[in-house]
Scaffold this motif. Structure first.
Motif, PDB file in Angstrom:
ATOM      1  N   CYS A 176     -17.502  -1.337  -0.151  1.00 45.34           N
ATOM      2  CA  CYS A 176     -16.575  -1.852  -0.773  1.00 45.34           C
ATOM      3  C   CYS A 176     -16.256  -3.392  -0.243  1.00 45.34           C
ATOM      4  N   ASP A 177     -15.973  -4.375  -1.463  1.00 44.82           N
ATOM      5  CA  ASP A 177     -14.606  -5.748  -1.219  1.00 44.82           C
ATOM      6  C   ASP A 177     -13.709  -5.588  -1.962  1.00 44.82           C
ATOM      7  N   ASN A 178     -12.684  -4.565  -2.259  1.00 40.76           N
ATOM      8  CA  ASN A 178     -12.077  -4.778  -2.961  1.00 40.76           C
ATOM      9  C   ASN A 178     -10.584  -4.520  -2.212  1.00 40.76           C
ATOM     10  N   HIS A 179      -9.884  -5.890  -2.378  1.00 44.98           N
ATOM     11  CA  HIS A 179      -8.486  -5.925  -1.810  1.00 44.98           C
ATOM     12  C   HIS A 179      -7.403  -5.163  -2.010  1.00 44.98           C
ATOM     13  N   THR A 180      -6.136  -4.635  -1.917  1.00 43.54           N
ATOM     14  CA  THR A 180      -5.811  -4.358  -2.547  1.00 43.54           C
ATOM     15  C   THR A 180      -4.514  -4.733  -1.111  1.00 43.54           C
ATOM     16  N   ASN A 181      -3.461  -4.500  -2.016  1.00 46.29           N
ATOM     17  CA  ASN A 181      -2.102  -4.536  -0.921  1.00 46.29           C
ATOM     18  C   ASN A 181      -1.280  -2.736  -0.784  1.00 46.29           C
ATOM     19  N   CYS A 182      -0.819  -2.196  -0.102  1.00 46.96           N
ATOM     20  CA  CYS A 182      -0.551  -1.132   0.269  1.00 46.96           C
ATOM     21  C   CYS A 182       0.711  -0.695  -0.661  1.00 46.96           C
ATOM     22  N   ASN A 183       0.743   0.470  -1.267  1.00 49.41           N
ATOM     23  CA  ASN A 183       1.751   0.899  -2.772  1.00 49.41           C
ATOM     24  C   ASN A 183       2.843   1.016  -1.767  1.00 49.41           C
ATOM     25  N   ASN A 184       2.906   1.113  -0.693  1.00 43.96           N
ATOM     26  CA  ASN A 184       3.931   1.240   0.323  1.00 43.96           C
ATOM     27  C   ASN A 184       5.130   0.131   0.076  1.00 43.96           C
ATOM     28  N   GLY A 241       7.068  -0.989   2.380  1.00 49.57           N
ATOM     29  CA  GLY A 241       7.421  -1.263   3.265  1.00 49.57           C
ATOM     30  C   GLY A 241       6.119  -1.751   4.366  1.00 49.57           C
ATOM     31  N   CYS A 242       5.482  -1.828   3.547  1.00 51.04           N
ATOM     32  CA  CYS A 242       4.349  -2.094   4.420  1.00 51.04           C
ATOM     33  C   CYS A 242       3.152  -3.249   4.003  1.00 51.04           C
ATOM     34  N   HIS A 243       3.153  -3.083   2.188  1.00 46.95           N
ATOM     35  CA  HIS A 243       2.363  -3.848   1.984  1.00 46.95           C
ATOM     36  C   HIS A 243       1.574  -4.905   2.447  1.00 46.95           C
ATOM     37  N   LEU A 244       0.899  -3.892   3.105  1.00 44.14           N
ATOM     38  CA  LEU A 244      -0.844  -4.481   3.793  1.00 44.14           C
ATOM     39  C   LEU A 244      -1.854  -4.962   2.946  1.00 44.14           C
ATOM     40  N   LEU A 245      -2.221  -5.761   3.469  1.00 43.73           N
ATOM     41  CA  LEU A 245      -3.538  -6.188   2.664  1.00 43.73           C
ATOM     42  C   LEU A 245      -4.872  -5.462   3.704  1.00 43.73           C
ATOM     43  N   PHE A 246      -5.834  -4.370   2.586  1.00 44.59           N
ATOM     44  CA  PHE A 246      -7.177  -3.962   3.662  1.00 44.59           C
ATOM     45  C   PHE A 246      -8.212  -3.786   2.223  1.00 44.59           C
ATOM     46  N   ILE A 247      -8.520  -3.334   2.639  1.00 46.04           N
ATOM     47  CA  ILE A 247     -10.350  -2.905   1.484  1.00 46.04           C
ATOM     48  C   ILE A 247     -10.215  -1.540   1.125  1.00 46.04           C
ATOM     49  N   GLN A 248      -9.810  -1.179   0.056  1.00 41.40           N
ATOM     50  CA  GLN A 248      -9.680   0.128   0.074  1.00 41.40           C
ATOM     51  C   GLN A 248     -10.827   0.347  -1.804  1.00 41.40           C
ATOM     52  N   CYS A 249     -11.600   1.733  -0.883  1.00 42.04           N
ATOM     53  CA  CYS A 249     -12.166   1.672  -2.651  1.00 42.04           C
ATOM     54  C   CYS A 249     -11.493   2.720  -3.327  1.00 42.04           C
ATOM     55  N   ASP A 250     -12.414   2.974  -4.173  1.00 45.22           N
ATOM     56  CA  ASP A 250     -11.644   3.850  -5.594  1.00 45.22           C
ATOM     57  C   ASP A 250     -11.838   5.491  -5.016  1.00 45.22           C
ATOM     58  N   ASP A 255     -23.728 -10.116  -6.036  1.00 43.57           N
ATOM     59  CA  ASP A 255     -24.154  -8.902  -6.040  1.00 43.57           C
ATOM     60  C   ASP A 255     -23.893  -8.675  -4.864  1.00 43.57           C
ATOM     61  N   ASP A 256     -24.211  -9.499  -3.399  1.00 43.15           N
ATOM     62  CA  ASP A 256     -24.150  -8.614  -2.216  1.00 43.15           C
ATOM     63  C   ASP A 256     -22.667  -7.766  -1.600  1.00 43.15           C
ATOM     64  N   VAL A 257     -22.872  -6.405  -1.489  1.00 46.67           N
ATOM     65  CA  VAL A 257     -21.342  -6.538  -1.220  1.00 46.67           C
ATOM     66  C   VAL A 257     -21.419  -6.050   0.792  1.00 46.67           C
ATOM     67  N   ILE A 258     -20.699  -7.269   1.306  1.00 52.56           N
ATOM     68  CA  ILE A 258     -20.833  -7.519   2.388  1.00 52.56           C
ATOM     69  C   ILE A 258     -19.802  -6.171   3.185  1.00 52.56           C
ATOM     70  N   ALA A 259     -18.822  -6.185   2.830  1.00 50.34           N
ATOM     71  CA  ALA A 259     -17.900  -5.633   3.409  1.00 50.34           C
ATOM     72  C   ALA A 259     -17.833  -4.150   3.662  1.00 50.34           C
ATOM     73  N   LYS A 260     -16.457  -3.096   4.103  1.00 53.16           N
ATOM     74  CA  LYS A 260     -16.587  -2.016   3.786  1.00 53.16           C
ATOM     75  C   LYS A 260     -15.127  -1.258   4.131  1.00 53.16           C
ATOM     76  N   CYS A 261     -14.557  -0.891   2.987  1.00 59.65           N
ATOM     77  CA  CYS A 261     -13.401   0.551   3.412  1.00 59.65           C
ATOM     78  C   CYS A 261     -12.982   0.441   4.139  1.00 59.65           C
ATOM     79  N   HIS A 262     -12.255   0.441   4.739  1.00 59.64           N
ATOM     80  CA  HIS A 262     -11.087   0.278   6.221  1.00 59.64           C
ATOM     81  C   HIS A 262     -10.902   1.355   5.938  1.00 59.64           C
ATOM     82  N   GLN A 263     -10.759   2.238   4.751  1.00 58.60           N
ATOM     83  CA  GLN A 263     -10.600   3.819   5.478  1.00 58.60           C
ATOM     84  C   GLN A 263     -11.658   5.047   5.314  1.00 58.60           C
ATOM     85  N   CYS A 264     -12.850   4.833   4.946  1.00 57.41           N
ATOM     86  CA  CYS A 264     -13.557   6.457   4.469  1.00 57.41           C
ATOM     87  C   CYS A 264     -15.386   4.918   5.205  1.00 57.41           C
ATOM     88  N   GLY A 265     -15.183   3.805   5.055  1.00 60.27           N
ATOM     89  CA  GLY A 265     -16.318   2.759   5.486  1.00 60.27           C
ATOM     90  C   GLY A 265     -17.044   2.654   4.859  1.00 60.27           C
TER      91      GLY A 265
END
Length: 335
Positions: free
Chosen positions: A274-282, A284-293, A261-271
Motif C-alpha cells: 500500500c502507498d496511500n497516506h492518510t492523517n489519523c481521524n483522531n 488529538g493525533c492526526h498522525l501521517l501514516f500509510i493505511q490500506c482500505d 504502477d509499482d507499490v513499494i511501501a506497506k500498510c503501517h498496520q497490517c503490512g
C-alpha cells in the motif's frame, strides 16, 4: 475595504470547491530572489490571486517565494500574466504542473510571510544560496542514473521516500529539511569524489541543498531541474523510460501523484502492499501514516485502537484528554 485574509469556514469553502464546474490546474513554483518588503509583497499577491479565484499555500520571505496552488483553467493565462508582472525576477518563472490532478488539491488561499521560504536551519552569514549545483534535465538524469561515479540523493522527508524514489537513490532519513542538511553533509563526506545528484518534489529543497553542500566543500553537485514533477512530465513528453519508481508525495489534499504502477511501501498496520497516506481521524493525533482500505475500514481512519476509541468520545472529553498533552504526531506540511 479589501480583505487580506479568508473569513469563510472550511466546510463552506470545501462545499464551494466541489460545486465548481470549471476544471482547475494544480501548479507549484518557487524562486529565490530578494524581496525588500515581504509583507507588502504578500498583500499584493493575496489580493491579485484572490481576484482570480486561486487557492493554495504561498510562503513569502526576504529570500523569495514558494507556492503550491490551484488555478481555474479559464483564468490560467491571466494568472501567468499576473505572476510574471509581480517582479522582473518572476517573469517567465518555471511552473511545475501537477502530473496526476483532479483539481481538488486546495480549497482556500493562504498567503503567509515567513523567515524563509523553506525552513533550513542555516545561520551561517557566509552561506550563499545562489551558489547552486548544475541543473539536470530529464534525459540527462536518465544518462547519469546507475553510473558508478554518480550518487543520487533524495532530499525529501522519510514519508515521501517511502512511497516513491529514483532507482537506488540514497535516503537521508529525516522528517524535516533542516535536520537533513547537516545529516547529508555527514553521510556524503566519503563520496566527495563522486558526482552527487540531489532531487526533491519540485526543486526548491534540492536547489538549496546543492548550495549547502557547495558551502561545505563538495565540488561535483547537480540537482534535478524542477524536481520529480518536472522530470516525470518531461520524460513522458520525450517517451523516456521513467527512473522514478512508485508514487510522488505532494503537500496538498491529493497526498500523492501516481508515477508508476509499482507499490513499494506497506500498510503501517497490517503490512499489506500500500502507498496511500492518510492523517489519523483522531483530532488529538492526526498522525501521517500509510493505511490500506481494509485497515481504514477496520480502524475508521485512525492509526490505532486507542485513537479510534478517543475519536468516538464526546467532544468535551476529547478536549479534556488533549489538554496539556504533547501531540502524538503532526499532519503533513511542506518543509
Amino acid at each position: 475595504m479589501q480583505l487580506l485574509h479568508n473569513r469563510i469556514s472550511k466546510r463552506e469553502l470545501k462545499a464551494r470547491l466541489f460545486a465548481e464546474t470549471v476544471p482547475r490546474i494544480t501548479v507549484s513554483l518557487y524562486k529565490y530572489f530578494t524581496i525588500t518588503d515581504p509583507k507588502a509583497f504578500r498583500d499584493e499577491v493575496y489580493l491579485k490571486f484572490s481576484e482570480l479565484n486561486v487557492f493554495g499555500r504561498i510562503y513569502i520571505a526576504h529570500e523569495g517565494i514558494n507556492a503550491q496552488i490551484s488555478v481555474p483553467e479559464n483564468n490560467f493565462g491571466t494568472f501567468k500574466e499576473t505572476l510574471y508582472g509581480l517582479s522582473p525576477e518572476l517573469n517567465g518563472i518555471r511552473l511545475n504542473i501537477a502530473i496526476d490532478d483532479d483539481g481538488k488539491s486546495f480549497w482556500v488561499l493562504k498567503c503567509k510571510v515567513r523567515p524563509k521560504i523553506v525552513a533550513d536551519g542555516i545561520t551561517d552569514p557566509s552561506f550563499d544560496a545562489s551558489n547552486v549545483g548544475q541543473y539536470l534535465k530529464a534525459d540527462e538524469v536518465n544518462r547519469m542514473i546507475g553510473r558508478e561515479d554518480t550518487l543520487f540523493v533524495d532530499m525529501r522527508n522519510h514519508y515521501e521516500y517511502e512511497v516513491g524514489h529514483f532507482e537506488n537513490a540514497l535516503e537521508i532519513p529525516s522528517n524535516t529539511f533542516r535536520e537533513q542538511l547537516p545529516m547529508a553533509a555527514e553521510m556524503l563526506k566519503e563520496h566527495k569524489d563522486k558526482k552527487i545528484v540531489m532531487y526533491c518534489t519540485g526543486g526548491i529543497r534540492c536547489e538549496k541543498a546543492s548550495a549547502y553542500l557547495r558551502h561545505k566543500g563538495f565540488p561535483n553537485l547537480f540537482h534535478v531541474e524542477g524536481g520529480v514533477i518536472e522530470y516525470v512530465r518531461r520524460a513522458r513528453e520525450q517517451n523516456l523510460p521513467l527512473k522514478f519508481v512508485g508514487k510522488n508525495f505532494v503537500f496538498d489534499g491529493r497526498m500523492g501523484e501516481r508515477i508508476t504502477d509499482d507499490v513499494i511501501a506497506k500498510c503501517h498496520q497490517c503490512g499489506a502492499p500500500c502507498d496511500n497516506h492518510t492523517n489519523c481521524n483522531n483530532d488529538g493525533c492526526h498522525l501521517l501514516f500509510i493505511q490500506c482500505d481494509g485497515c481504514r475500514s477496520k480502524y475508521e481512519g485512525c492509526c490505532s485502537d486507542a485513537c479510534m476509541e478517543e475519536h468516538h468520545l464526546p467532544a468535551e472529553e476529547q478536549q479534556a484528554r488533549r489538554s496539556g498533552r504533547i501531540g502524538l504526531a503532526r499532519s503533513y506540511r511542506a518543509e
